[in-house]
Design a protein around this motif. Structure first.
Motif, PDB file in Angstrom:
ATOM      1  N   LYS A   1       4.960  -8.503  17.988  1.00 25.91           N
ATOM      2  CA  LYS A   1       4.912  -7.110  17.573  1.00 25.91           C
ATOM      3  C   LYS A   1       6.222  -6.442  17.972  1.00 25.91           C
ATOM      4  O   LYS A   1       6.627  -6.501  19.134  1.00 25.91           O
ATOM      5  N   LYS A   2       6.891  -5.819  16.994  1.00 27.02           N
ATOM      6  CA  LYS A   2       8.211  -5.255  17.246  1.00 27.02           C
ATOM      7  C   LYS A   2       8.311  -3.836  16.698  1.00 27.02           C
ATOM      8  O   LYS A   2       7.569  -3.447  15.791  1.00 27.02           O
ATOM      9  N   ALA A   3       9.242  -3.079  17.257  1.00 25.87           N
ATOM     10  CA  ALA A   3       9.503  -1.730  16.762  1.00 25.87           C
ATOM     11  C   ALA A   3      10.281  -1.812  15.457  1.00 25.87           C
ATOM     12  O   ALA A   3      11.148  -2.673  15.285  1.00 25.87           O
ATOM     13  N   LEU A   4       9.963  -0.927  14.537  1.00 24.01           N
ATOM     14  CA  LEU A   4      10.630  -0.872  13.238  1.00 24.01           C
ATOM     15  C   LEU A   4      11.461   0.403  13.198  1.00 24.01           C
ATOM     16  O   LEU A   4      10.932   1.501  13.090  1.00 24.01           O
ATOM     17  N   GLN A   5      12.775   0.244  13.308  1.00 28.18           N
ATOM     18  CA  GLN A   5      13.649   1.414  13.418  1.00 28.18           C
ATOM     19  C   GLN A   5      14.009   2.042  12.080  1.00 28.18           C
ATOM     20  O   GLN A   5      14.474   3.177  12.021  1.00 28.18           O
ATOM     21  N   CYS A   6      13.817   1.314  11.005  1.00 30.55           N
ATOM     22  CA  CYS A   6      14.219   1.800   9.682  1.00 30.55           C
ATOM     23  C   CYS A   6      13.119   1.493   8.678  1.00 30.55           C
ATOM     24  O   CYS A   6      12.628   0.365   8.624  1.00 30.55           O
ATOM     25  N   SER A   7      12.724   2.481   7.886  1.00 34.03           N
ATOM     26  CA  SER A   7      11.599   2.308   6.965  1.00 34.03           C
ATOM     27  C   SER A   7      12.032   1.941   5.543  1.00 34.03           C
ATOM     28  O   SER A   7      11.193   1.808   4.663  1.00 34.03           O
ATOM     29  N   ILE A   8      13.317   1.762   5.310  1.00 31.44           N
ATOM     30  CA  ILE A   8      13.787   1.442   3.968  1.00 31.44           C
ATOM     31  C   ILE A   8      13.348   0.032   3.578  1.00 31.44           C
ATOM     32  O   ILE A   8      13.388  -0.886   4.391  1.00 31.44           O
TER      33      ILE A   8
ATOM     34  N   GLU B   1       3.957   4.029  11.191  1.00 30.70           N
ATOM     35  CA  GLU B   1       3.786   3.828  12.625  1.00 30.70           C
ATOM     36  C   GLU B   1       5.068   3.331  13.288  1.00 30.70           C
ATOM     37  O   GLU B   1       5.227   3.434  14.501  1.00 30.70           O
ATOM     38  N   GLY B   2       5.987   2.777  12.498  1.00 30.21           N
ATOM     39  CA  GLY B   2       7.245   2.289  13.059  1.00 30.21           C
ATOM     40  C   GLY B   2       7.096   0.985  13.817  1.00 30.21           C
ATOM     41  O   GLY B   2       7.821   0.743  14.790  1.00 30.21           O
ATOM     42  N   VAL B   3       6.166   0.118  13.373  1.00 32.84           N
ATOM     43  CA  VAL B   3       5.994  -1.182  14.015  1.00 32.84           C
ATOM     44  C   VAL B   3       5.793  -2.241  12.927  1.00 32.84           C
ATOM     45  O   VAL B   3       5.418  -1.933  11.798  1.00 32.84           O
ATOM     46  N   PHE B   4       6.060  -3.503  13.289  1.00 30.46           N
ATOM     47  CA  PHE B   4       5.752  -4.594  12.382  1.00 30.46           C
ATOM     48  C   PHE B   4       5.413  -5.843  13.167  1.00 30.46           C
ATOM     49  O   PHE B   4       5.701  -5.949  14.360  1.00 30.46           O
ATOM     50  N   TYR B   5       4.762  -6.769  12.481  1.00 31.07           N
ATOM     51  CA  TYR B   5       4.313  -8.014  13.096  1.00 31.07           C
ATOM     52  C   TYR B   5       4.952  -9.195  12.367  1.00 31.07           C
ATOM     53  O   TYR B   5       4.956  -9.255  11.135  1.00 31.07           O
ATOM     54  N   GLU B   6       5.484 -10.119  13.139  1.00 31.37           N
ATOM     55  CA  GLU B   6       5.890 -11.415  12.611  1.00 31.37           C
ATOM     56  C   GLU B   6       4.750 -12.371  12.940  1.00 31.37           C
ATOM     57  O   GLU B   6       4.460 -12.634  14.106  1.00 31.37           O
ATOM     58  N   ILE B   7       4.097 -12.871  11.909  1.00 32.95           N
ATOM     59  CA  ILE B   7       2.828 -13.592  12.071  1.00 32.95           C
ATOM     60  C   ILE B   7       3.009 -15.093  11.849  1.00 32.95           C
ATOM     61  O   ILE B   7       3.683 -15.521  10.914  1.00 32.95           O
ATOM     62  N   ASP B   8       2.392 -15.860  12.726  1.00 31.17           N
ATOM     63  CA  ASP B   8       2.350 -17.316  12.595  1.00 31.17           C
ATOM     64  C   ASP B   8       0.875 -17.717  12.548  1.00 31.17           C
ATOM     65  O   ASP B   8       0.251 -17.954  13.585  1.00 31.17           O
TER      66      ASP B   8
ATOM     67  N   ASP C   1       0.869  -1.176   0.000  1.00 31.84           N
ATOM     68  CA  ASP C   1       0.000   0.000   0.000  1.00 31.84           C
ATOM     69  C   ASP C   1       0.905   1.224   0.000  1.00 31.84           C
ATOM     70  O   ASP C   1       1.519   1.543   1.025  1.00 31.84           O
ATOM     71  N   SER C   2       1.003   1.906  -1.149  1.00 29.77           N
ATOM     72  CA  SER C   2       1.937   3.025  -1.269  1.00 29.77           C
ATOM     73  C   SER C   2       1.490   4.256  -0.478  1.00 29.77           C
ATOM     74  O   SER C   2       2.320   5.008   0.030  1.00 29.77           O
ATOM     75  N   MET C   3       0.185   4.481  -0.380  1.00 29.88           N
ATOM     76  CA  MET C   3      -0.319   5.640   0.363  1.00 29.88           C
ATOM     77  C   MET C   3      -0.228   5.404   1.864  1.00 29.88           C
ATOM     78  O   MET C   3       0.219   6.267   2.613  1.00 29.88           O
ATOM     79  N   GLY C   4      -0.646   4.235   2.302  1.00 29.59           N
ATOM     80  CA  GLY C   4      -0.608   3.923   3.722  1.00 29.59           C
ATOM     81  C   GLY C   4       0.735   3.457   4.218  1.00 29.59           C
ATOM     82  O   GLY C   4       0.944   3.295   5.415  1.00 29.59           O
ATOM     83  N   LYS C   5       1.664   3.221   3.276  1.00 30.23           N
ATOM     84  CA  LYS C   5       3.018   2.748   3.596  1.00 30.23           C
ATOM     85  C   LYS C   5       2.955   1.470   4.442  1.00 30.23           C
ATOM     86  O   LYS C   5       3.499   1.386   5.538  1.00 30.23           O
ATOM     87  N   LYS C   6       2.249   0.485   3.884  1.00 32.38           N
ATOM     88  CA  LYS C   6       2.104  -0.817   4.532  1.00 32.38           C
ATOM     89  C   LYS C   6       2.571  -1.901   3.570  1.00 32.38           C
ATOM     90  O   LYS C   6       2.357  -1.806   2.360  1.00 32.38           O
ATOM     91  N   LEU C   7       3.197  -2.934   4.112  1.00 32.79           N
ATOM     92  CA  LEU C   7       3.725  -4.007   3.293  1.00 32.79           C
ATOM     93  C   LEU C   7       3.517  -5.347   3.977  1.00 32.79           C
ATOM     94  O   LEU C   7       3.819  -5.508   5.159  1.00 32.79           O
TER      95      LEU C   7
END
Length: 214
Positions: A98-105, A83-90, A53-59
């Motif tokens: 749920k973890k902090a995302l320090q880099c958005s690249i 938001e600077g967060v991501f989920y590793e999903i099982d 999602d390019s507008m929402g900056k979600k992947l």
């Protein structure tokens, strides 16, 4: 194909070119497609489907369990770059972290501070269907001693990104892109992940999308 893409990027990095200072990073549209990740030694790290999602900056990226890759089988990550967060999903075990995302690249979009390096042609651009033209953008990798090189089409669709780092060099190849979000639900936090507390990030750790494959 991987060898061709890698050679293309290296040729551009080593070529003498005059960058057009009027070039500014474009931004990819919404996309659904497939992504393959490998080292330049030929080690395949993952292959799977992504939704961006390019507008929402979600992947969202989910590795293909039928692909013979031992290191990343079952990898399922949902990134919220703003938001600077991501989920590793099982999904199988109905659990997540749920973890902090320090880099958005990430390899789906050109960073705002990327520098235009050159434009290159592969094949014969004078014959319809026999040529491929791409722009190459480069920059430093935040939090790492390294650089990236990203090639995109004239329409700003990502083709490949190489991250050159001290420990390893990783190639992300983007395949079979469709300019739409085919399943918006993939970009929604699963019900069993909602309310999940944010895990503490160990000192010295920089969480990024590409670190999931190192």
């Amino acid at each position: 194909m991987y060898a061709a893409v890698t050679l293309f990027v290296f040729m551009c990095l080593t070529a003498t070119s005059h960058a057009d200072h009027h070039h500014h990073p474009c931004h990819s549209p919404n996309m659904t497609g497939f992504m393959s990740v490998m080292t330049l030694k030929g080690e395949v790290r993952a292959h799977g489907a992504f939704t961006y999602d390019s507008m929402g900056k979600k992947l969202r990226f989910r590795s293909n369990e039928s692909h013979p890759v031992n290191t990343s089988i079952g990898l399922d990550v949902l990134m919220f770059f703003e938001e600077g967060v991501f989920y590793e999903i099982d999904s199988k075990n109905q659990s997540c972290e749920k973890k902090a995302l320090q880099c958005s690249i990430h390899p789906m979009d050109i960073p705002d501070d990327a520098k235009f390096h050159c434009a290159m042609n592969l094949g014969n651009p004078s014959i319809e269907g026999e040529g491929f033209k791409a722009n190459v953008w480069t920059g430093d990798i935040p939090g790492k001693k390294g650089v990236y090189s990203m090639s995109v089409t004239m329409g700003c669709l990502p083709v490949s990104t190489i991250y050159f780092m001290d420990s390893t060099t990783i190639l992300f190849s983007i395949l079979d892109i469709e300019n739409e979000i085919k399943d918006p639900d993939l970009l929604v936090v699963p019900s069993f992940c909602q309310g999940q507390p944010l895990e503490e990030t160990p000192e010295g750790t920089v969480n990024t999308f590409y670190n999931e494959f190192i």
